[in-house]
Scaffold this active site. Structure first.
Site: not given
Length: 305
Positions: A185, A280
């Protein structure tokens, strides 16, 4: 006197109505969107609906399912007890839901950077990968999040990149036999973080050259770092295995910021994406009203068909 056919029809209707009530379908009759699955596979996280479902994560998962979600994600899964992990896994299996990502523990996003090439840092990372395998088995997870850490400023960028690639190859060797994919990420949280852009992550995945090492494309972070979301996703699409959502600015639900999420999600859908999209982000409004607003927002941006 009631005719036999009329009696049978009324009895059948009463039976069907009772069945709806017992199965939770009564809520669906009152609210046409309740229990309707979304066009894409969005994954809420713990606490997102606790004002409606309560503090217990299992109850929250059941509530998420009732609202049409078919996946969850839980960054802190490795910090839960094995008993809780097993219970979560069993609940997901019973409801036919998918476990999204959890974060491999390595001391935090910035800590123990793989870019330094130091044995003690790599050992911490590899230990996290090994432990993640056991956690993944309990919850039937197929993806785990990896953040390599900060830059090592006293080394050239090429050397740092080589260190990251070598460490990730070793991590992939641990995860691949169990069909678990580490998803890298790139983040926007700090300029000190080594991994910040999609093209950089794409290059690293190509170099690692393993099905166990792919991109986690977080739309919120990538909007902040580089923009051009659709074009960038298209260029990196062959290495993207997981997507996360959050609007910018604020990192709240879609429709609260500048990103045209209906258009972006339609593009993802049209590309044939069948994976999880992790939610998220936070709720823009507190309490039950905020949770209802979040549900409304997802129904809106998911209505691209």
């Amino acid at each position: 006197m009631m005719k036999r056919n009329e009696f049978l029809k009324k009895s059948l209707l009463l039976g069907v109505t009772a069945g709806f009530a017992n199965s939770g379908m009564a809520a669906m009759l009152n609210n046409p969107t309740a229990e309707k699955t979304f066009n894409l596979n969005y994954a809420p996280h713990a606490g997102m609906f606790e004002n409606h479902a309560g503090k217990d994560f299992i109850d929250q998962i059941k509530f998420m399912h009732d609202q049409g979600f078919r996946s969850i994600e839980d960054n802190g899964m490795m910090g839960r007890s094995p008993a809780d992990q097993t219970k979560i896994g069993e609940t997901l299996a019973r409801l036919g839901m998918t476990m999204g990502v959890f974060v491999v523990e390595k001391g935090g996003n910035s800590a123990n950077t793989l870019a330094a090439g130091k044995k003690e840092y790599i050992d911490i990372f590899l230990k996290g990968c090994t432990e993640a395998v056991n956690v993944a088995k309990r919850v039937n997870a197929k993806w785990v999040t990896i953040v390599p850490g900060d830059y090592e400023r006293n080394l050239q960028i090429g050397i740092q990149t080589g260190h990251v690639i070598e460490a990730l190859r070793r991590g992939a060797d641990i995860l691949a036999p169990h069909n678990i994919t580490m998803v890298l990420e790139p983040l926007s949280d700090s300029p000190n973080l080594f991994l910040q852009n999609a093209d950089q992550t794409h290059l690293i995945c190509k170099a690692v050259n393993s099905p166990a090492c792919k991109i986690l494309y977080d739309i919120y972070h990538m909007q902040r770092n580089e923009g051009h979301l659709i074009m960038t996703m298209d260029k990196c699409w062959d290495e993207i295995a997981y997507i996360q959502i959050g609007d910018n600015p604020g990192r709240k639900e879609p429709t609260t910021g500048e990103i045209n999420y209906k258009n972006v999600l339609k593009h993802i859908y049209n590309k044939g994406y069948k994976g999880v999209l992790g939610m998220e982000h936070g709720n823009s409004i507190k309490g039950k009203d905020g949770e209802l607003a979040l549900l409304k927002a997802y129904r809106e941006v998911d209505s691209f068909i």
